[in-house]
Design an enzyme around this catalytic site. Sequence first.
Site, short mmCIF file in Angstrom:
data_model
loop_
_atom_site.label_atom_id
_atom_site.label_comp_id
_atom_site.label_asym_id
_atom_site.label_seq_id
_atom_site.Cartn_x
_atom_site.Cartn_y
_atom_site.Cartn_z
N GLU A 192 -12.74 35.70 11.85
CA GLU A 192 -12.73 36.24 13.20
C GLU A 192 -12.06 35.25 14.15
O GLU A 192 -12.14 34.03 13.93
CB GLU A 192 -14.18 36.47 13.65
CG GLU A 192 -14.98 37.43 12.77
CD GLU A 192 -14.67 38.89 13.03
OE1 GLU A 192 -13.47 39.27 13.04
OE2 GLU A 192 -15.62 39.67 13.21
N ASP B 60 -14.25 39.43 1.09
CA ASP B 60 -15.34 39.21 2.05
C ASP B 60 -16.55 40.05 1.68
O ASP B 60 -16.45 40.97 0.85
CB ASP B 60 -14.88 39.49 3.50
CG ASP B 60 -14.09 40.79 3.66
OD1 ASP B 60 -14.19 41.66 2.76
OD2 ASP B 60 -13.38 40.93 4.66
N HIS C 74 -8.21 39.70 12.94
CA HIS C 74 -8.83 38.97 11.82
C HIS C 74 -8.16 39.34 10.51
O HIS C 74 -7.57 40.41 10.37
CB HIS C 74 -10.36 39.21 11.76
CG HIS C 74 -10.81 40.54 11.26
ND1 HIS C 74 -12.03 41.10 11.60
CD2 HIS C 74 -10.24 41.46 10.41
CE1 HIS C 74 -12.17 42.25 10.99
NE2 HIS C 74 -11.11 42.49 10.28
#
Length: 232
Positions: free
Chosen positions: A138, A72, A133
Site C-alpha cells: 500500500e 498476498d 498498490h
Amino acid sequence: MVTPGVTVHVVPDAPALADAAAEWLAQRIARTPALTVLVATGQTPMGMYAQLAERVRAGTLDCSGVTAVQLDEYAGLPEGDPRSLRAWMLRSFVTPLGVQTVVPLLDPAAFTGRLAALGGLDVAVLGLGPNGHVGFNEPPSGPDAPTREVALTPESLRSNAAYWSGLTVPTRAVTAGMDVILGARETLLLVSGAHKCAILSEALDGPETPLVPASFLRRTALTVLADRDARP
Ligand code: PGA
C-alpha cells in the site's frame, strides 16, 4: 513518458487483454517449463487464467513444471475461510492449469527463504490497485519494502469488498514485498477499465514515488497490457 525497458500494449477490451496476457505467459512457459511465477488474484487476471486453462485442457500447454508463488493473503483468516486469497489462487490458477508446486505466503521469513532457495522469481503477474498498490504494498511503499504484514488502506478495503459480497474484508494482510516483486526477471502488469486510467498514468508517466508503488515497476523488464478504457 515511458521508460526504456517498459513495453505498453493497448488492446481493445478485457477479452483481448485476456488473450494477449495468456499468450505472453504461455510463450514463457513453453520456453521455460519450470517457470517460477508470482500469481496475482483480483478480477483483472481471471480472463487470462481461464484462457490458459483452456489451452491446458486442449493439450497445447503443459504447466505441470510451473511453480506458483502466492502474492498476498489476508491476515488472521481461519483455515477454510472463503476469503482466502490462497484458495482463490488455487481455484483460478493452480488447479485448472495443473500446476504441481505452490509457494504459499503465510510466514514472511519462510516465504522469503523458500523463494531464495528457488533462485527468485522468473515472472511476476500483477494487477494494479486503484491506489497504485501492487500486491498489498500500500502507499507509501518504497522499492525496498520487504515481505510483511500491513494494514489495508480504506481504498483497498473498498475495492476488495467487491470480491466478497455479504462478507467483511479483513483489515490486515501479508504481502510479498516490493523487493521480491522488483526482483522478478520479467513483470506483466494487467490493467483494465476506466477506473484504472488515472492511476495507470501516474504509474507510467509520473515520478517514481512510494505514494504510487507501481511506479517502481518501471525499473524492471515490464510489459504493461492495458485495455483502451485504462489507456485511451
Ligand atoms: P482488480 O484488483 O484486478 O480486482 O482490479 C487489482 C488490485 O487491487 O491489485
